[in-house]
Scaffold this active site. Structure first.
Site, PDB file in Angstrom:
ATOM      1  N   ARG A 154       0.838  -1.198   0.000  1.00 54.08           N
ATOM      2  CA  ARG A 154       0.000   0.000   0.000  1.00 54.08           C
ATOM      3  C   ARG A 154       0.877   1.254   0.000  1.00 54.08           C
ATOM      4  NH1 ARG A 154      -5.174  -0.024   1.054  1.00 54.08           N
ATOM      5  NH2 ARG A 154      -5.007  -1.994   2.204  1.00 54.08           N
ATOM      6  N   GLU A 163       0.470  -7.857  -3.905  1.00 54.34           N
ATOM      7  CA  GLU A 163      -0.778  -7.098  -4.083  1.00 54.34           C
ATOM      8  C   GLU A 163      -0.486  -5.611  -3.945  1.00 54.34           C
ATOM      9  OE1 GLU A 163      -4.212  -5.905  -0.876  1.00 54.34           O
ATOM     10  OE2 GLU A 163      -3.440  -7.956  -0.833  1.00 54.34           O
ATOM     11  N   THR A 191      -7.942  -3.795  -2.340  1.00 54.74           N
ATOM     12  CA  THR A 191      -8.942  -2.729  -2.238  1.00 54.74           C
ATOM     13  C   THR A 191      -9.696  -2.581  -3.561  1.00 54.74           C
ATOM     14  OG1 THR A 191      -7.315  -1.633  -0.784  1.00 54.74           O
ATOM     15  CG2 THR A 191      -9.345  -0.454  -1.206  1.00 54.74           C
ATOM     16  N   LYS A 239     -10.442 -14.100   2.931  1.00 54.86           N
ATOM     17  CA  LYS A 239      -9.552 -13.178   3.642  1.00 54.86           C
ATOM     18  C   LYS A 239     -10.281 -12.684   4.891  1.00 54.86           C
ATOM     19  CE  LYS A 239      -8.237  -8.314   3.177  1.00 54.86           C
ATOM     20  NZ  LYS A 239      -8.178  -7.165   2.249  1.00 54.86           N
ATOM     21  N   GLY A 242      -3.311  -6.230  10.539  1.00 53.79           N
ATOM     22  CA  GLY A 242      -2.675  -6.275  11.847  1.00 53.79           C
ATOM     23  C   GLY A 242      -1.945  -7.568  12.116  1.00 53.79           C
ATOM     24  N   GLY A 252       1.197  -6.408   5.423  1.00 57.53           N
ATOM     25  CA  GLY A 252       1.192  -5.030   4.956  1.00 57.53           C
ATOM     26  C   GLY A 252       2.291  -4.201   5.576  1.00 57.53           C
TER      27      GLY A 252
END
Length: 212
Positions: A19, A42, A71, A131, A161, A181
């Protein structure tokens, strides 16, 4: 095609979530992560020019790499992902229109679910894997309770998290795929730092899942 693709047999059930990735750094970061042993990548669509980054990573990595977007919220997003050459579709929710378009392209899908109702809806819509998001709120115990009523063949992932320190607990709950992430990548990190974190995650996976 008329169905989503099965989740591929990866050496490790790890998905790097990049991200905030910029197109100018996409190839170097993507190669570093893949080189460390993480085959699925991703790029969330709320990153800068995400389709450009996806296309660059797809072009730079072997065809065995599973590259796509996160997303993903609309059918138009799915079209953009397909045009960029991505095969992996990850979303924070379960949406019939998105899943239908992904099925049209034969993509690997991993929609976000949080409840048994959503999980069974995702299965009915042909999800390649589930997911559970945000996993840190559900915890391993919550996922384990739902895993008990899901078909044994359903692949379960934990995202949100989650870091490499959490692998053993979630493994015991029946989780076999992890989306990493901020524990792996944050905007501004150097390629070397991302590579080091990716290698640490791979080592933790191998230790938790008994890979020699």
């Amino acid at each position: 095609m008329t169905e989503t693709a099965p989740f591929p047999k990866l050496e490790r059930g790890l998905v790097a979530i990049l991200r905030g990735l910029k197109p100018s750094e996409a190839v170097a970061i993507g190669q570093a992560i893949f080189g460390a042993g993480i085959e699925a990548i991703e790029v969330p669509l709320n990153s800068p020019d995400p389709y450009a980054s996806i296309a660059s990573i797809v072009g730079a990595l072997p065809p065995t790499a599973l590259v796509g977007a996160g997303t993903v919220l609309s059918a138009a997003d799915v079209d953009g992902l397909h045009k960029a050459g991505g095969r992996l579709l990850v979303s924070p929710n379960i949406d019939a229109e998105v899943m239908g378009r992904a099925m049209h392209y034969g993509m690997v899908t991993m929609p976000g679910v949080f409840t048994p109702t959503e999980a069974f809806q995702a299965i009915r819509l042909g999800a390649s894997a589930l997911k559970f998001f945000p996993a840190s709120v559900l915890g391993a115990a919550g996922i384990s309770a739902m895993r008990a009523v899901l078909p044994a063949s359903v692949l379960v992932g934990a995202v949100g998290g989650v870091s490499d320190k959490d692998f053993p607990g979630y493994k015991a709950a029946g989780v076999s795929v992890f989306g990493l992430g901020s524990s792996l990548f944050k905007p501004g990190m150097s390629v070397d730092e991302v590579a080091a974190r990716a290698k640490a995650a791979v080592q933790a996976w191998d230790a938790a899942f008994g890979v020699a």
